[in-house]
Design a protein around this motif. Structure first.
Motif: not given
Length: 320
Positions: A24-32, A44-56, A71-78
């Motif tokens: 459960s997140m509040g305010g601005p946030w970014s997790v790698r 996502v149960v509530k709200g909106v987020c952005w998904f970015t995979a490494e190399g994209e 399914s790919q073995c790459r880091p990603f950020v939500v």
């Protein structure tokens, strides 16, 4: 006798779905999240987020009710905003927790994170059929079922009910199956890689697949499989190979070999009995077919599997 190849392959690959956390997140946030050796998903149960995979270059917008499988073995950020610098996921999970992990002020965003582990030997049978990611949107026909599953997982975790871990794992397993169904339903047949998943999505070919899975020991002939799906021999053979990637009888042989590998790794059945159960008339016929396909004899394969089982601890399913 007909069968359900989809369920058989899920069982053979030992796909285990585990809910790692509810955030459960509040305010601005970014997790790698780092690269993992298993399939990740988040919903996502509530709200909106952005998904970015490494190399994209382009981030993917994910809304409430959406589920993404990666399914790919790459880091990603939500993140709430893809421009924000991310913090490492491990730093947020330090110390462990149960129920819901809360970060920031308020509850602008709620999401479920989890993973799917596959058998290290048979897992490629499923993993090779998956695209880099699957995005099941809240607007899809499968959304009501996914939304119900998401709601139930949150209730289990939030309420810390007895058996919540088992219940949420079962619900997550259902969600994984539903995601694969959504992927099959949303994809154009030609867009899927040639293989069993694409063949199951072809209504003209799927009945033949079910027949072979239902009785793999039977000496199926191309003519009878074609007759069963009301197609000519040539048309059936061409269409099956285009969908499955291999001719029908090659597919049957390959499936027998996967069953043989499983039987040798996990069972104590004699080589003769195992071979007979897969349609081979003698132990030597089975051994020769297995060695040609796998590269080693059934006995050597079984001995190696036993040695490996003794030396490796059971795979951990701890949250990550």
């Amino acid at each position: 006798m007909s069968a359900d190849p989809f369920s058989e392959i899920i069982r053979l690959t030992k796909a285990q779905t585990v809910v790692s956390a509810v955030f459960s997140m509040g305010g601005p946030w970014s997790v790698r999240f780092p690269a993992f050796d298993y399939i990740k998903f988040f919903a996502v149960v509530k709200g909106v987020c952005w998904f970015t995979a490494e190399g994209e270059q382009e981030p993917l917008r994910v809304e409430a009710g959406d589920v993404v499988l990666f399914s790919q073995c790459r880091p990603f950020v939500v993140a709430s905003d893809p421009a924000l610098p991310p913090v490492e996921a491990a730093s947020l999970l330090t110390g462990g927790f149960s129920g819901i992990a809360r970060f920031g002020e308020g509850e602008d965003h709620v999401q479920i994170g989890g993973k799917i582990r596959l058998d290290p030997h048979a897992g490629a049978l499923l993993a090779d059929m998956l695209p880099p990611w699957i995005h099941a949107r809240a607007s899809s026909p499968q959304a009501p079922v996914l939304q119900w599953l998401l709601d139930q997982i949150v209730r289990e975790r939030e309420g810390e009910l007895p058996g919540a871990g088992v219940a949420s794992a079962q619900l997550a397993q259902l969600m994984f199956v539903q995601l694969l169904r959504a992927h099959m339903a949303q994809s154009q047949p030609d867009a899927l890689p040639a293989g069993w998943l694409r063949a199951l999505g072809d209504p003209r070919i799927a009945p033949a697949l079910r027949l072979m899975h239902g009785d793999p020991a039977r000496a199926w002939q191309l003519e009878e499989l074609a007759h069963a799906v009301a197609m000519s021999r040539t048309t059936f053979a061409t269409r099956f190979k285009a969908a499955a990637g291999v001719p029908p009888l090659t597919y049957l042989h390959n499936w027998r070999m996967r069953l043989a590998e499983q039987g040798l790794r996990e069972g104590t059945t004699s080589l003769l009995a195992l071979g007979l159960s897969l349609g081979y008339t003698s132990e030597s016929a089975f051994s020769n077919a297995f060695k040609r396909s796998v590269g080693v004899s059934p006995k050597r394969y079984r001995d190696a599997a036993k040695a490996e089982a003794k030396s490796l601890p059971e795979a951990s399913l701890s949250p990550a």
